[in-house]
Scaffold this active site. Sequence first.
Site, short mmCIF file in Angstrom:
data_model
loop_
_atom_site.label_atom_id
_atom_site.label_comp_id
_atom_site.label_asym_id
_atom_site.label_seq_id
_atom_site.Cartn_x
_atom_site.Cartn_y
_atom_site.Cartn_z
CG ASP A 69 -0.20 0.04 2.54
OD1 ASP A 69 0.72 -0.78 2.72
OD2 ASP A 69 -0.52 0.89 3.39
CD GLU A 128 4.37 0.99 6.88
OE1 GLU A 128 5.21 1.37 7.72
OE2 GLU A 128 4.00 1.71 5.92
#
Length: 380
Positions: A69, A128
């Site tokens: 991500d 994250e």
Amino acid sequence: MVDDIGQLVRAESPSADLAAVARSAEIVAAVGARRLGVEPEVVVVDGRTHLRWRLGAGPRRVLLLGHHDTVWPLGSLAARPFSVRDGVLRGPGCFDMKTGLVMAFHALGVLSALDRVDGVTLLVTGDEELGSPSSRELIEQEAAGCAAALVLEGAAEGGALKTVRKGVSLYEVRAGGRAAHAGLEPDNGVNASVEAAHQLLAVAALGDDGRGTTVTPTVLRAGATTNTVPADGRFAVDVRVREAAEQARVDAALKALRPVLDGATVQVTGGPNRPPLSREASEELYRTAERLAARLGLAPPAEAAVGGASDGNFTAGAGIRTLDGLGAVGGGAHADHEHVRIAGIPPRTALLAALVEDLLGTDSLGAPGSSAAASSGSAR
């Protein structure tokens, strides 16, 4: 490797867009499966898509950790397309941290061809950048029992490995008041903006420069209309600490806040998000990296302490030896000038492969005359 990085960068994956992260995971899985010869397990937690490769049938010994991500919203690629020019590649998420994923795929691909990956887990998470709300438990489960965790976040300035990371705590402080007409009867109100201002100053004073503790009020909101005494005010707080004791001190101080104005209320939510990654958790692995770099004929890697956190904070906090910053050499994470220096990719990938093999106990990568040395040499 550059072609693989391009595929990942072109798959936009803003953390908060679950569908985009799921589409990105499909691309990451395809590239990884092509290099590793095995499909990953897709793990979806709270709608967020993570990928896990467990290589070999033996007990888990080494965890490679990364995320796919990014902070970049959909459409960023149109303004900042993936590009390669003058030895530098660019594109949203290239440094943080899609290049690191490709490095892991190729390093493990070399070792897999030599049948030297038994006991390795590669975990690629999809949240994250949000603080890993759905993947923390997964990370800690995969790290349990491992000899080490190797984190593929981008390197510090100049290619330095990250041997110290600050711990992070995140809070919201909410001030409650009582609404009133600002012109007709302001004295009948309790001004939440003023209460929030008192609390903001008290919170900002909790930092300690000598201990490296920063306590930073960030987003601030209050009120609804310009002619109304605000009944609600709130602000976010970002805390960074080098020591667990400091994290506990600030947490206790924030939760002990009390209102200053008569009739006002104060509520504090949040708490520690990531524990510190101390040098004690990374020093042995860093020394191993120095030794292996010399064996491979590479310049000795520098080390750095950084304020940013990563999922390596979780593994270190769980008592697992952790070395971070093993990914791309470049810079500009979260910024318009995000970039990766291509010349740094092959040697760093060779070092990563050497670290994995050393931790698995085979310790032959880079040895004179070995097939592993030939493979890593050709990678350079």
